[in-house]
Design a protein around this motif. Structure first.
Motif, PDB file in Angstrom:
ATOM      1  N   LEU A 267      -0.989  -5.233   1.254  1.00 61.37           N
ATOM      2  CA  LEU A 267      -2.185  -6.023   0.973  1.00 61.37           C
ATOM      3  C   LEU A 267      -1.813  -7.494   0.950  1.00 61.37           C
ATOM      4  N   ASP A 268      -2.617  -8.283   1.636  1.00 64.52           N
ATOM      5  CA  ASP A 268      -2.337  -9.704   1.797  1.00 64.52           C
ATOM      6  C   ASP A 268      -3.663 -10.451   1.791  1.00 64.52           C
ATOM      7  N   PHE A 269      -3.589 -11.744   1.774  1.00 64.47           N
ATOM      8  CA  PHE A 269      -4.779 -12.585   1.866  1.00 64.47           C
ATOM      9  C   PHE A 269      -4.873 -13.190   3.259  1.00 64.47           C
ATOM     10  N   ASP A 270      -6.084 -13.339   3.741  1.00 68.14           N
ATOM     11  CA  ASP A 270      -6.350 -14.084   4.975  1.00 68.14           C
ATOM     12  C   ASP A 270      -7.378 -15.136   4.594  1.00 68.14           C
ATOM     13  N   GLY A 271      -6.892 -16.278   4.176  1.00 66.76           N
ATOM     14  CA  GLY A 271      -7.780 -17.314   3.665  1.00 66.76           C
ATOM     15  C   GLY A 271      -8.070 -17.073   2.197  1.00 66.76           C
ATOM     16  N   PRO A 272      -8.889 -17.901   1.623  1.00 67.28           N
ATOM     17  CA  PRO A 272      -9.118 -17.814   0.173  1.00 67.28           C
ATOM     18  C   PRO A 272     -10.027 -16.667  -0.277  1.00 67.28           C
ATOM     19  N   HIS A 273     -10.787 -16.078   0.636  1.00 67.67           N
ATOM     20  CA  HIS A 273     -11.789 -15.098   0.202  1.00 67.67           C
ATOM     21  C   HIS A 273     -11.710 -13.761   0.931  1.00 67.67           C
TER      22      HIS A 273
ATOM     23  N   ALA B 203      -7.606  -3.544   7.967  1.00 68.48           N
ATOM     24  CA  ALA B 203      -8.997  -3.764   7.566  1.00 68.48           C
ATOM     25  C   ALA B 203      -9.057  -4.959   6.636  1.00 68.48           C
ATOM     26  N   ALA B 204     -10.152  -5.685   6.689  1.00 69.69           N
ATOM     27  CA  ALA B 204     -10.330  -6.866   5.848  1.00 69.69           C
ATOM     28  C   ALA B 204     -11.685  -6.805   5.150  1.00 69.69           C
ATOM     29  N   ALA B 205     -11.707  -7.307   3.914  1.00 70.73           N
ATOM     30  CA  ALA B 205     -12.944  -7.317   3.127  1.00 70.73           C
ATOM     31  C   ALA B 205     -12.800  -8.341   2.002  1.00 70.73           C
ATOM     32  N   ALA B 206     -13.860  -8.512   1.253  1.00 64.58           N
ATOM     33  CA  ALA B 206     -13.867  -9.501   0.170  1.00 64.58           C
ATOM     34  C   ALA B 206     -13.030  -9.073  -1.027  1.00 64.58           C
ATOM     35  N   THR B 207     -12.880  -7.759  -1.252  1.00 67.78           N
ATOM     36  CA  THR B 207     -12.101  -7.273  -2.395  1.00 67.78           C
ATOM     37  C   THR B 207     -11.040  -6.286  -1.901  1.00 67.78           C
TER      38      THR B 207
ATOM     39  N   VAL C 168      -6.726  -8.498   3.215  1.00 63.43           N
ATOM     40  CA  VAL C 168      -6.410  -7.687   4.391  1.00 63.43           C
ATOM     41  C   VAL C 168      -5.486  -6.556   3.962  1.00 63.43           C
ATOM     42  N   ALA C 169      -5.841  -5.336   4.345  1.00 64.08           N
ATOM     43  CA  ALA C 169      -5.029  -4.161   4.065  1.00 64.08           C
ATOM     44  C   ALA C 169      -4.463  -3.646   5.386  1.00 64.08           C
ATOM     45  N   HIS C 170      -3.153  -3.493   5.428  1.00 63.55           N
ATOM     46  CA  HIS C 170      -2.457  -2.951   6.590  1.00 63.55           C
ATOM     47  C   HIS C 170      -1.895  -1.592   6.189  1.00 63.55           C
ATOM     48  N   GLY C 171      -2.037  -0.618   7.051  1.00 60.39           N
ATOM     49  CA  GLY C 171      -1.490   0.694   6.756  1.00 60.39           C
ATOM     50  C   GLY C 171      -0.691   1.238   7.921  1.00 60.39           C
ATOM     51  N   ARG C 172       0.371   1.960   7.592  1.00 62.33           N
ATOM     52  CA  ARG C 172       1.200   2.598   8.624  1.00 62.33           C
ATOM     53  C   ARG C 172       1.656   3.955   8.100  1.00 62.33           C
ATOM     54  N   LEU C 173       1.442   4.967   8.894  1.00 61.27           N
ATOM     55  CA  LEU C 173       1.904   6.315   8.575  1.00 61.27           C
ATOM     56  C   LEU C 173       2.809   6.785   9.699  1.00 61.27           C
ATOM     57  N   ASP C 174       3.860   7.480   9.348  1.00 63.95           N
ATOM     58  CA  ASP C 174       4.751   8.084  10.328  1.00 63.95           C
ATOM     59  C   ASP C 174       4.411   9.570  10.351  1.00 63.95           C
ATOM     60  N   VAL C 175       3.702   9.994  11.391  1.00 67.58           N
ATOM     61  CA  VAL C 175       3.278  11.388  11.492  1.00 67.58           C
ATOM     62  C   VAL C 175       4.155  12.078  12.529  1.00 67.58           C
TER      63      VAL C 175
END
Length: 95
Positions: free
Chosen positions: A45-51, A70-74, A54-61
């Motif tokens: 989980l990281d920020f992209d700007g002040p508001h 994905a990005a959102a306000a919260t 961004v959530a990044h996910g990686r699975l090894d299947v």
């Protein structure tokens, strides 16, 4: 039913530790959709700007990487969207 053995979370400075717990729970719930056991999963989980979170996910299947972002306000919204994207990819692998 398959399992996700290890779920790692990485949180940017300023993202609450509760976000890591939330991300682990949401990513862990994806095990039921995986076509095989998942030895390692990562949620970052990281920020992209002040508001924008961004959530990044990686699975090894079974040696095949499954990635989504994905990005959102919260952080809860971002992780929920990430879970949906990863779920969609896992279901497509099962077809």
């Amino acid at each position: 039913m398959h399992e996700i053995a290890n779920i790692h979370t990485e949180l940017a400075h300023g993202i609450p530790s509760a976000a890591g717990d939330y991300a682990r729970a949401k990513v862990g719930a994806l095990a039921r959709y995986a076509p095989a056991d998942v030895p390692v999963a990562t949620a970052r989980l990281d920020f992209d700007g002040p508001h924008l979170v961004v959530a990044h996910g990686r699975l090894d299947v079974n040696g095949t990487p499954v990635n989504a972002k994905a990005a959102a306000a919260t952080y809860t919204e971002a992780v929920d969207l990430l879970q949906d994207k990863l779920k969609h990819q896992l279901l497509a692998m099962s077809d």
